[in-house]
Design an enzyme around this catalytic site. Structure first.
Site, PDB file in Angstrom:
ATOM      1  N   ARG A 146      54.975  -2.382 -41.264  1.00  0.00           N
ATOM      2  CA  ARG A 146      54.975  -1.092 -41.956  1.00  0.00           C
ATOM      3  C   ARG A 146      56.251  -0.303 -41.671  1.00  0.00           C
ATOM      4  NH1 ARG A 146      50.763  -2.100 -38.961  1.00  0.00           N
ATOM      5  NH2 ARG A 146      48.759  -2.718 -39.909  1.00  0.00           N
ATOM      6  N   LYS A 179      45.888   0.031 -54.195  1.00  0.00           N
ATOM      7  CA  LYS A 179      44.943   0.855 -53.452  1.00  0.00           C
ATOM      8  C   LYS A 179      45.635   2.044 -52.789  1.00  0.00           C
ATOM      9  CE  LYS A 179      43.746   0.905 -49.381  1.00  0.00           C
ATOM     10  NZ  LYS A 179      43.386   0.657 -47.971  1.00  0.00           N
ATOM     11  N   ASP A 223      38.849  -1.189 -52.391  1.00  0.00           N
ATOM     12  CA  ASP A 223      39.189  -2.262 -51.461  1.00  0.00           C
ATOM     13  C   ASP A 223      37.934  -3.095 -51.256  1.00  0.00           C
ATOM     14  OD1 ASP A 223      37.602  -0.657 -49.889  1.00  0.00           O
ATOM     15  OD2 ASP A 223      39.193  -0.044 -48.528  1.00  0.00           O
ATOM     16  N   PHE A 281      31.741   6.356 -49.163  1.00  0.00           N
ATOM     17  CA  PHE A 281      32.598   5.678 -48.189  1.00  0.00           C
ATOM     18  C   PHE A 281      32.323   6.205 -46.784  1.00  0.00           C
ATOM     19  CE2 PHE A 281      36.271   4.560 -45.782  1.00  0.00           C
ATOM     20  CZ  PHE A 281      36.782   3.412 -46.353  1.00  0.00           C
TER      21      PHE A 281
END
Length: 440
Positions: free
Chosen positions: A231, A286, A305, A356
């Protein structure tokens, strides 16, 4: 409405409209510091203080069942009364914008419950979960960090990023547990006891660094040494792309050119804004949809996801092409998002966040009453073992709350609803928010 703690201002706001304990812990934002005030404090008083460092101030929040308390701390203070009043007004405007308080969350919960029996079973445990309206630049970098990650690690990475590349704005001690009332003239502080108490350690608060500070080639190597892994390159290259294309000069609101450009995506269509985000390094579908939903005023967007796929299969009868496990192809992604949007409507992204959160392990005990509650306790304010507040129950809701009381203590899932729900017609075209909301 409760009397504000010393130095705080009060904003009447119910837990059903905003629950800080849920919204600031469910993986939308990663820079809030959370301080426990007193584990045994009465239910009517704040149990935690939440702090966030902006570019020019630290915002501090506390919450009771019917009130949000707020104050700001500045490097250059105290101010003359008229200046202090203006700064307080700025903080209040920021709070209303950041939490999107112009959106009536209870009305949305009512609409979703009418459309969706699965949501209707959850709403009483998970009230007050709304989408934040975050700064797009911070939101972008935070969700690049979210790739194949969890909330704890993302939080650690974002904190390390700020500490490394943004000097501290100010240092203040942790909050001191206090009563929600001010001392009367006849009362006094025990100065002898107070003088014997050791001074608390000061805490540094760092703003989020601008793009120009992350665009240098050496940033990637530094971030890798801090544990960012692959990242690190994505962050540095994205920052450089933005700075090269849109400049790094500051503006009147302390925003660089690339930051100002990201704000313009709020005025684009969802499709066009998504395409712009997908050009950036480390931004897939996403991650782009998380940014659209949480900072670019696209409340209908559902970031999909494998976890959301499991929710769709578990509660809504979604199987896709077959009943076997599938890779998240573009077609499957679109099919899941469209199916859930048809159920929840133009604020589908907000509804998805409630489902979620309900499935996060960290929230398995959220909203549940303490062991063996008596019937009288089921209809009153209570705390879970984690100190989360349960909203006071309206008489019309008593039957539903009693259903929650029958759940076994420590249950890790919400009530099941078998079979798919029927598709409801979409709500009217959403109004656009004014321009001024890990993964989890």
């Amino acid at each position: 409405m409760a009397v504000p703690p010393l130095g705080f201002h009060a904003l009447p706001l119910s837990l059903a409209q905003l629950s800080l304990a849920a919204v600031l812990r469910c993986g939308q934002s990663f820079r809030w510091s959370i301080h426990l005030l007193h584990a045994a404090s009465p239910p009517s008083s704040p149990s935690h203080e939440y702090r966030l460092c902006l570019q020019d101030r630290v915002v501090c929040l506390r919450q009771s069942p019917d009130t949000l308390f707020y104050r700001s701390v500045f490097p250059e203070s105290p101010f003359p009364p008229e200046v202090a009043a203006a700064r307080d007004a700025e903080t209040l405007l920021w709070i209303k914008d950041y939490f999107q308080l112009d959106v009536d969350l209870e009305k949305l919960y009512d609409e979703w419950s009418e459309k969706d029996p699965v949501f209707a079973k959850l709403r009483w445990r998970f009230e007050g979960i709304r989408m934040l309206r975050q700064d797009p630049w911070e939101n972008l970098i935070s969700f690049i960090c979210s790739s194949n990650n969890n909330i704890a690690r993302i939080t650690k990475m974002v904190k390390a990023l700020c500490t490394q590349y943004s000097p501290p704005l100010l240092s203040i001690p942790p909050p001191v547990p206090t009563s929600t009332r001010m001392l009367t003239p006849s009362e006094s502080v025990d100065t002898e006891s107070a003088s014997s108490t050791p001074e608390p350690e000061m805490e540094n608060y760092h703003p989020f660094p601008p793009p120009s500070r992350l665009s240098s080639p050496d940033v990637a190597a530094t971030l890798r040494s801090l544990g960012f892994g692959y990242r690190a390159d994505f962050i540095q290259k994205t920052a450089k792309m933005l700075v090269d294309a849109h400049g790094d000069g500051p503006s009147s609101k302390r925003k660089e050119g690339s930051e100002r450009w990201l704000y313009t995506l709020r005025n684009m269509t969802t499709t066009d804004a998504r395409q712009e985000l997908l050009r950036l390094m480390g931004v897939g579908r996403k991650v782009a949809d998380c940014i659209l939903l949480m900072s670019l005023d696209k409340p209908e967007v559902i970031p999909v996801d494998t976890h959301v796929h499991q929710i769709a299969k578990k509660h809504y009868g979604f199987r896709g092409a077959s009943g076997t496990k599938q890779a998240m192809s573009p077609g499957l992604y679109d099919a899941i998002g469209e199916s859930l949007q048809n159920i929840w409507g133009d604020y589908a992204g907000w509804a998805h966040s409630v489902l979620f959160t309900a499935d996060l392990k960290a929230f398995s005990g959220y909203g549940l009453l303490t062991p063996n509650p008596s019937p009288s306790k089921c209809a009153t304010l209570s705390r879970t073992s984690q100190g989360n507040l349960l909203p006071p129950v309206h008489p019309a809701r008593k039957r539903k709350v009693q259903q929650v009381c029958t759940l076994e203590q420590g249950s890790s899932s919400h009530p099941e609803v078998t079979g798919p729900s029927s598709l409801a017609e979409r709500v009217k075209k959403r109004r656009r928010a004014s321009d001024m909301p890990v993964r989890r």
